[in-house]
Design a protein around this motif. Structure first.
Motif, short mmCIF file in Angstrom:
data_model
loop_
_atom_site.label_atom_id
_atom_site.label_comp_id
_atom_site.label_asym_id
_atom_site.label_seq_id
_atom_site.Cartn_x
_atom_site.Cartn_y
_atom_site.Cartn_z
N LEU A 22 4.11 10.34 0.70
CA LEU A 22 2.94 11.01 -0.22
C LEU A 22 2.55 9.94 -1.37
CD1 LEU A 22 4.31 14.49 -0.98
CD2 LEU A 22 2.42 13.92 0.71
N ARG A 25 0.51 7.21 0.21
CA ARG A 25 -0.98 7.57 0.48
C ARG A 25 -1.74 7.95 -0.92
NH1 ARG A 25 2.42 8.30 4.55
NH2 ARG A 25 1.50 8.15 6.72
N LEU A 27 -0.85 9.82 -3.71
CA LEU A 27 -0.79 10.79 -4.46
C LEU A 27 0.20 10.56 -5.65
CD1 LEU A 27 -1.73 12.14 -1.79
CD2 LEU A 27 -0.40 14.12 -2.37
N THR A 397 -2.16 15.31 3.34
CA THR A 397 -3.44 14.63 3.04
C THR A 397 -4.57 14.57 3.97
OG1 THR A 397 -2.53 12.43 4.11
CG2 THR A 397 -1.91 12.95 1.59
#
Length: 415
Positions: A22, A25, A27, A397
């Motif tokens: 995560l 990506r 976040l 996502t």
């Protein structure tokens, strides 16, 4: 506290991997556990990344094997008698899922995850500067009798038809791979499409360090405090409450403590297991993990020493340890390899979280917006942690998942 997009509850290899994917990506992620990363079940596994896995772990079917387990003479399994009534429905479901057509359904649904498992670890290890822990020289399964080897032939034929590589060996071929073994067995199988790590705890810590380098935060907190607050998920930590629109349950055997109060009740049980480290006598050593198929244990070279891991114990998750399987297997383990004195004062116990179909749950939690599940990886937490973390992150996502996530939905248990 700064903006948080997602809270990941559970800092074993599964939770750390999910948090890391995560964060990769973009976040903002908080990883929360009561202990430091990797200190529960992720610490004590056999260290094998089983890219070769095809079928689930079988349920014993031979009357002789069942009787040995029933009379507590089998090294590969143990049980607490008073826990069996609660466990019985799960065991019968496990039996159904580990035989016949269900085995091939497992193979079809899980193969994309197993096939990608080594590559996912290699990618993260490069980024985490942890490649020194990785061995890519496969593992060896030994059979003490040709009869046991022959009994495995139907499964091996199916595995070969699926295109997985393995090499049947005679005694000489097995000893050429592992000259430290004693000739107390007749056959072996070398599985080249597997890797192993020399320190599972160090690998999990390395992934956690990479997560923090990407801006992720690691907090101490109680996952049971998870609740809704103003439309977001909130968990209490040592640094105060943390809120996020998304929360991930990656708590392995402890997931029901958080999910049951939310009316998410899935058929999870625990297979307990033990390990203990030993010195090797003389100048003998091992190059790779070795599984003693008929006795039901593995001996694995680790940085801490030679790690001897047991099979399954069926008991309440929090019952006191009963490492009696070591008493049953040690004579045969010492006959196979010259194990010296134990390094650990006592055996270590871990808890494998298992669903009856041997597949994890990965995806949205039913009936709870913004809640995600990533747990129940059974014997393959280390193997599947990074690849299931990638799949979950792609789903969360909005990326195109690298494989169809439908087989891993929680709803398969709720139909």
């Amino acid at each position: 506290m700064a903006r948080t997009d997602a809270i990941v509850l559970g800092a074993g290899i599964v939770g750390v991997s999910a948090a890391l994917h995560l964060a990769k990506r973009g976040l903002a992620v908080a990883l929360v556990d009561r202990r430091a990363p990797g200190e529960e079940t992720s610490y004590g596994n056999a260290g094998i990344i089983e890219g070769n896995t095809y079928f689930p772990y079988p349920f014993p079917r031979k009357i002789s094997a069942l009787l040995k387990i029933a009379f507590k003479q089998a090294p590969e399994a143990n049980y607490h008698l008073f826990y069996l009534p609660r466990l019985a429905p799960w065991l019968f479901a496990y039996l159904r899922h580990s035989s016949g057509d269900a085995m091939f359904e497992f193979a079809e649904r899980m193969r994309p995850l197993f096939a990608a498992s080594i590559a996912e670890h290699e990618s993260l290890m490069r980024e985490a500067n942890a490649e020194r822990y990785l061995r890519t020289n496969g593992w060896l399964k030994i059979y003490r009798t040709s009869r046991a080897f022959d009994a495995a032939k139907p499964d091996l034929d199916a595995i070969a038809a699926a295109g997985l590589a393995f090499e049947p060996l005679d005694l000489g071929g097995s000893l050429a791979l592992e000259p430290g073994l004693s000739p107390v067995f007749e056959r072996g199988i070398f599985w080249p499409q597997a890797a192993s790590v020399s320190n599972p705890l160090a690998v999990t810590r390395a992934y956690a360090a990479l997560f923090k380098s990407l801006g992720g935060i690691v907090l101490t907190g109680d996952a049971r405090s998870l609740h809704r607050s103003d439309g977001r998920w909130r968990v209490d930590t040592s640094e105060g409450p943390v809120d996020a629109s998304n929360a991930v349950i990656a708590l392995g055997p402890w997931a029901p403590e958080v999910l049951d109060p939310l009316d998410i009740r899935l058929p999870l049980e625990v297979k307990r297991g033990y390990h203990r480290h030993f010195h090797a006598e003389g100048n003998k050593g091992l190059n790779r993990p070795v599984l003693d198929a008929e006795v039901g244990y593995a001996v694995v070279p680790m940085e801490q020493g030679l790690r001897l891991t047991t099979g399954a114990e069926f008991a309440h998750r929090d019952a006191p340890p009963t490492p009696v399987q070591f008493d049953r297997l040690m004579p045969q383990a010492r006959a196979l390899f010259p194990l010296g004195e134990p390094i650990d004062a006592e055996p270590w116990m871990g808890r494998r979280p298992c669903f009856p179909d041997s597949m994890p749950v990965i995806g949205r939690a039913p009936g709870q917006a913004g809640l995600w599940l990533d747990y129940g990886h059974a014997h393959w937490g280390l193997t599947l942690g990074p690849v299931s973390g990638r799949l979950l992150a792609e789903m969360m996502t909005g990326d195109v998942p690298f494989t169809d996530p439908a087989p891993y939905r929680a709803e398969r248990f709720l139909a």
